[in-house]
Write an enzyme that holds these catalytic residues in place. Structure first.
Site, short mmCIF file in Angstrom:
data_model
loop_
_atom_site.label_atom_id
_atom_site.label_comp_id
_atom_site.label_asym_id
_atom_site.label_seq_id
_atom_site.Cartn_x
_atom_site.Cartn_y
_atom_site.Cartn_z
N HIS A 159 41.25 39.65 37.77
CA HIS A 159 42.10 40.23 38.81
C HIS A 159 42.39 41.71 38.56
O HIS A 159 42.89 42.41 39.45
CB HIS A 159 43.43 39.45 38.87
N THR B 28 27.61 28.49 36.31
CA THR B 28 27.62 27.29 35.48
C THR B 28 27.66 26.06 36.38
O THR B 28 28.37 26.05 37.39
CB THR B 28 28.82 27.29 34.51
#
Length: 410
Positions: free
Chosen positions: A381, A329
């Site tokens: 994560h 983006t």
């Protein structure tokens, strides 16, 4: 013969759509492949075209939520052919009468639909004027003998719409002392964006790491070759292709960032489908550049241009936005200096680009001015460790600061 106008299927997962806007009016003569209306789903906005020419009959109004396959109108094919033939004959009669007139008119003729002196108007013009409630005395004809044509009426209506647009009426709050408000329902796309962002926040262990990139070398190469690039490929050379190529090289080194969690499994992808987040008036959409590892700079830039054109023309399809394994983006096009991009589930990584800004930096113990860009990598994560995420972003930095490495794949 009447042809049904239906809401088309835009993907197996989409069961309904909002009929956002009719581009034609009830009773209009439409041509084959002409846009009839716009639909919005939770993933895409599309124009729907006429399958045949004919007279349109609208059965469902704007703003209605309808099922895929529902009939929202009809096209009367035979009546249209008769009406067109009738108009041609009427216009032919008018022209023949005009030839018989020998006395020239010294001033434009103004005709009133409410007056008795409207014999010079064709029936099709009279019908249109009555339907639109037009005062013909305000229109100057441009047809033979200064007669008013259908085109004159349509031009008048367009000019009236520009000069006197329909006002937006704010919703009045019943509580005293509260300012006027405007309340609008969320569009399906906006609802979907909100749901996916909330899903990303709730169902992933998202972290973000940052770095900065010296854009000097990439800017020099772009300046040196942009004219030749444009001449050869008929497309501009932008920085997005640099970052896509750099990301693909880094994804090859860190396959977890190109993988998804599915249940208790990690699904690795041996292909590189890169989603490009693009802002549109309807909301954020993410078309996918497939097999980006197999594309050259010109092919990537052309794919981006094609998607931007599709978005502007409401031609983006659901299949254009499916299957991305990684997303980029670019908030820099809107002036963003730094931001934290949110994951696009089920993907495990998203790269955020930002604006290029000249800054003082230390190189070889000297302070110099360089065009710098902050970049951000948000990652899940659960599947990507901090060491891999930081090193991945460092690889992108190295490739963009030394674009020659991408060509050598080192």
């Amino acid at each position: 013969m009447k042809l049904e106008v239906k809401i088309p299927s835009v993907g197996e997962s989409v069961q309904e759509a909002v009929l956002a806007q009719w581009l034609k009016q009830d009773g209009d003569i439409v041509k084959k492949d002409e846009s009839l209306f716009v639909i919005e789903t939770d993933k895409v906005t599309l124009d729907v075209n006429a399958e045949e020419s004919g007279i349109l009959k609208i059965l469902v109004g704007e703003g209605e939520t309808v099922a895929i396959g529902a009939v929202v109108g009809t096209i009367d094919i035979q009546s249209a052919q008769k009406d067109i033939k009738k108009d041609v004959e009427e216009d032919k009669d008018i022209k023949e009468k005009t030839k018989e007139e020998t006395e020239p008119q010294t001033a434009p003729v103004k005709q009133d639909i409410n007056s008795d002196d409207n014999t010079g108007l064709s029936p099709s013009v009279r019908r249109l004027a009555k339907q639109k409630n037009v005062d013909l005395s305000k229109i100057i004809g441009t047809g033979p003998g200064d007669r008013i044509t259908k085109g004159d009426i349509l031009l008048y209506l367009e000019s009236e719409a520009v000069c006197d647009p329909e006002p937006v009426t704010p919703e009045k709050d019943s509580k005293p002392g509260v300012k006027d408000i405007i309340r609008k329902p969320m569009t399906p796309i906006r609802k979907r964006i909100a749901a996916r962002l909330l899903e990303a926040r709730q169902n992933t262990a998202m972290l973000t790491t940052f770095n900065d990139i010296d854009m000097s070398r990439s800017m020099d190469i772009r300046s040196q070759y942009k004219d030749a690039f444009k001449k050869k490929f008929d497309v501009n050379l932008g920085f997005m292709s640099f970052f896509i190529k750099a990301s693909v090289q880094a994804l090859k080194e860190f396959p977890e960032i190109n993988a998804f969690i599915e249940g208790s499994d990690i699904v690795y992808h041996n292909y590189y489908h890169v989603g490009i987040a693009v802002g549109s008036p309807k909301g954020l959409v993410v078309p996918v550049i497939r097999d980006a590892d197999k594309l050259g700079f010109s092919e990537i830039e052309q794919a981006i241009v094609d998607y931007v054109d599709k978005i502007k023309e409401n031609r983006l399809e659901l299949s254009d936005m499916e299957g991305a394994t990684f997303t980029i983006t670019n908030g820099g096009v809107f002036g963003s200096l730094l931001s934290t991009p949110i994951l696009n589930p089920p993907q495990s990584g998203i790269l955020g680009m930002h604006r290029i800004e000249k800054k003082p930096v230390v190189i070889n113990d000297e302070i110099v001015i360089r065009p710098m860009m902050y970049v951000a990598l948000s990652y899940d994560h659960r599947i990507v460790d901090g060491r891999e995420a930081v090193t991945f972003l460092k690889r992108i930095k190295e490739y963009v600061e030394n674009p020659e490495r991408m060509l050598m794949e080192v």
